[in-house]
Enzyme design. Structure first.
Site, PDB file in Angstrom:
ATOM      1  N   ASP A   1       1.670   3.916   2.877  1.00 36.42           N
ATOM      2  CA  ASP A   1       0.683   4.803   2.254  1.00 36.42           C
ATOM      3  C   ASP A   1       1.367   5.950   1.483  1.00 36.42           C
ATOM      4  O   ASP A   1       1.581   5.829   0.283  1.00 36.42           O
ATOM      5  CB  ASP A   1      -0.293   5.345   3.303  1.00 36.42           C
ATOM      6  CG  ASP A   1      -1.679   5.646   2.740  1.00 36.42           C
ATOM      7  OD1 ASP A   1      -1.892   5.421   1.535  1.00 36.42           O
ATOM      8  OD2 ASP A   1      -2.553   6.106   3.508  1.00 36.42           O
ATOM      9  N   ASP A   2       1.691   7.043   2.180  1.00 37.39           N
ATOM     10  CA  ASP A   2       2.311   8.213   1.538  1.00 37.39           C
ATOM     11  C   ASP A   2       3.494   8.661   2.403  1.00 37.39           C
ATOM     12  O   ASP A   2       3.413   9.666   3.124  1.00 37.39           O
ATOM     13  CB  ASP A   2       1.277   9.348   1.424  1.00 37.39           C
ATOM     14  CG  ASP A   2       0.074   8.935   0.611  1.00 37.39           C
ATOM     15  OD1 ASP A   2       0.184   8.870  -0.627  1.00 37.39           O
ATOM     16  OD2 ASP A   2      -0.968   8.636   1.222  1.00 37.39           O
TER      17      ASP A   2
ATOM     18  N   HIS B   1       1.431   4.813  -2.409  1.00 40.29           N
ATOM     19  CA  HIS B   1       1.100   5.692  -3.539  1.00 40.29           C
ATOM     20  C   HIS B   1       2.399   6.329  -4.008  1.00 40.29           C
ATOM     21  O   HIS B   1       3.041   7.052  -3.224  1.00 40.29           O
ATOM     22  CB  HIS B   1       0.116   6.774  -3.101  1.00 40.29           C
ATOM     23  CG  HIS B   1      -1.172   6.216  -2.564  1.00 40.29           C
ATOM     24  ND1 HIS B   1      -2.301   6.072  -3.339  1.00 40.29           N
ATOM     25  CD2 HIS B   1      -1.495   5.738  -1.329  1.00 40.29           C
ATOM     26  CE1 HIS B   1      -3.276   5.546  -2.596  1.00 40.29           C
ATOM     27  NE2 HIS B   1      -2.812   5.327  -1.381  1.00 40.29           N
TER      28      HIS B   1
ATOM     29  N   HIS C   1       0.872  -1.195   0.000  1.00 44.35           N
ATOM     30  CA  HIS C   1       0.000   0.000   0.000  1.00 44.35           C
ATOM     31  C   HIS C   1       0.896   1.228   0.000  1.00 44.35           C
ATOM     32  O   HIS C   1       1.293   1.735   1.045  1.00 44.35           O
ATOM     33  CB  HIS C   1      -0.912  -0.031   1.229  1.00 44.35           C
ATOM     34  CG  HIS C   1      -1.968   1.032   1.230  1.00 44.35           C
ATOM     35  ND1 HIS C   1      -3.203   0.874   1.811  1.00 44.35           N
ATOM     36  CD2 HIS C   1      -1.973   2.295   0.730  1.00 44.35           C
ATOM     37  CE1 HIS C   1      -3.914   1.979   1.675  1.00 44.35           C
ATOM     38  NE2 HIS C   1      -3.176   2.863   1.018  1.00 44.35           N
TER      39      HIS C   1
ATOM     40  N   HIS D   1      -9.386   0.913  -1.797  1.00 46.73           N
ATOM     41  CA  HIS D   1      -9.414   1.520  -0.473  1.00 46.73           C
ATOM     42  C   HIS D   1     -10.861   1.440   0.028  1.00 46.73           C
ATOM     43  O   HIS D   1     -11.792   1.801  -0.702  1.00 46.73           O
ATOM     44  CB  HIS D   1      -9.036   2.997  -0.535  1.00 46.73           C
ATOM     45  CG  HIS D   1      -7.571   3.276  -0.702  1.00 46.73           C
ATOM     46  ND1 HIS D   1      -6.804   2.707  -1.674  1.00 46.73           N
ATOM     47  CD2 HIS D   1      -6.741   4.107  -0.002  1.00 46.73           C
ATOM     48  CE1 HIS D   1      -5.558   3.168  -1.567  1.00 46.73           C
ATOM     49  NE2 HIS D   1      -5.501   4.014  -0.571  1.00 46.73           N
TER      50      HIS D   1
ATOM     51  N   GLU E   1     -11.388   3.382   5.370  1.00 43.44           N
ATOM     52  CA  GLU E   1     -10.369   4.293   5.937  1.00 43.44           C
ATOM     53  C   GLU E   1     -11.133   5.389   6.685  1.00 43.44           C
ATOM     54  O   GLU E   1     -11.073   5.480   7.900  1.00 43.44           O
ATOM     55  CB  GLU E   1      -9.503   4.896   4.822  1.00 43.44           C
ATOM     56  CG  GLU E   1      -8.425   5.850   5.337  1.00 43.44           C
ATOM     57  CD  GLU E   1      -7.649   6.556   4.210  1.00 43.44           C
ATOM     58  OE1 GLU E   1      -8.155   6.625   3.071  1.00 43.44           O
ATOM     59  OE2 GLU E   1      -6.541   7.067   4.486  1.00 43.44           O
TER      60      GLU E   1
END
Ligand code: ADE
Ligand code: ZN
Length: 335
Positions: free
Chosen positions: A270-271, A11, A9, A189, A192
């Site tokens: 994630d980021d 991005h 996961h 997703h 969340e």
């Protein structure tokens, strides 16, 4: 050597570090709203998912050429390798670029160039997952899938991301059916910020194999039972959940309860440029804040390979699982 792990996961646009953003801005003559990297970093205080997304989409204005996308992905892979990542399944948001006039082929071929060199250069096998922006229309998602057709050999799966509330998975039934007919695998997703019902929709209407986040399943015991029974992987992102205020503090993250409930949990970043850590840092943080011991960390690493799309290379999966099993925490810190 850190604990071997897969990142499921991630991005790629969320790996854009301020230094690279300013370098690309200068190269592409893009004016940024912040005066330097320090001022930009100071803006990374988010109220919720939307406040993050506003900054995240804004900063993408620096990405223009194939070289830019290749450089972004290569920089991520280099950092990931340092943190023990041996396999990475990488999301990208084509519509965030096509909306700015960057052709989808520029994005995919640029990322693809870095990814195809990754195993040799960084020891990381890769897969690419094309995400649709759920706050854009279903028609736009279908157009994006159509535009990507000449490049599908580079893409393993489709995903669904961006602002969740008010944009249920069911909105994207048609494009997921079309993606499956083209041989693509499916993730989304869900749960969340959105309710448990969105997780059910992702499973029942879109037919996803993995749920990205899935955090809010914990509000629905029947759903937890189903996810555990059917061994549906959840790609959790604890540092993201804290930064976007889905949980107040890391010490209160439900990860230990989710593992105890029998859920197939994985831990991801994630980021990472925005949320304070790459995946090795995340393993370290859950060890410290949640008291997950070495065998729990080993289990999370095993899960990451089990939940990966390495089905077309079972030999590599078996080799990586054996590396996890043989990993000696005595000689290294558990990241
Ligand atoms: N796009 C990038 N990061 C995201 C997240 N955490 N949730 C939804 N969409 C995203
Ligand atoms: Zn995400």
């Amino acid at each position: 050597m850190p604990l071997p792990k897969a990142e499921l996961h991630l991005h790629i646009e969320g790996t854009l570090e301020p230094e690279l953003a300013f370098a690309l801005a200068a190269r592409n003559s893009v004016e940024l709203a912040h005066k330097d990297t320090e001022e930009l970093r100071r803006a990374y205080l988010f109220e919720d998912l939307q406040s993050f997304l506003d900054l995240y989409y804004g900063l993408m204005a620096v990405l223009h050429t194939e070289d830019d996308f290749a450089e972004l992905a290569d920089a991520y892979l280099e950092r990931a390798a340092e943190q023990g990542v041996r396999h990475a399944e990488i999301f990208f948001d084509p519509q965030a670029h096509t909306a700015r006039g960057v052709p989808v082929g520029t994005v995919i071929e640029g990322l693809g160039r870095a990814l195809e060199a990754s195993e040799e250069r960084h020891g990381i096998s890769t897969r690419l997952i094309m995400c649709f922006l759920r706050d854009e229309s279903a028609e736009s998602a279908l157009e994006t899938l159509h535009a990507a057709k000449p490049h599908l050999h580079r893409i393993t799966a489709v995903g669904l991301d961006s602002a969740e509330a008010g944009h249920p998975p069911s909105k994207f039934r048609e494009v997921y059916e079309a993606a499956a007919a083209l041989g693509l695998r499916k993730v989304a997703h869900a749960g969340e910020e959105g309710p448990p019902e969105y997780i059910r929709e992702a499973l029942d209407i879109l037919g996803v194999e993995r749920v990205d986040h899935g955090l809010r399943c914990m509000e629905d015991p029947e759903l937890v039972e189903r996810l555990a029974r059917d061994r549906i992987p959840l790609t959790l992102c604890p540092l993201s959940n804290v930064r976007l205020r889905a949980v107040d503090i890391l010490e209160e993250h439900p990860l230990p309860r989710m593992i105890d409930a029998g859920l197939l949990c994985t831990v991801n970043s994630d980021d990472p440029a925005y949320f304070g850590g790459y995946v090795g840092d995340t393993f370290h943080a859950v060890h410290e804040a949640l008291g997950l011991g070495e065998e729990r960390l080993r289990e999370l690493a095993r899960n990451s390979f089990l939940a990966s799309f390495l089905d077309d290379d079972e030999e590599r999966r078996a080799r990586l699982l054996a590396e996890v099993d043989a990993y000696d925490f005595e000689v290294r810190r558990p990241d």
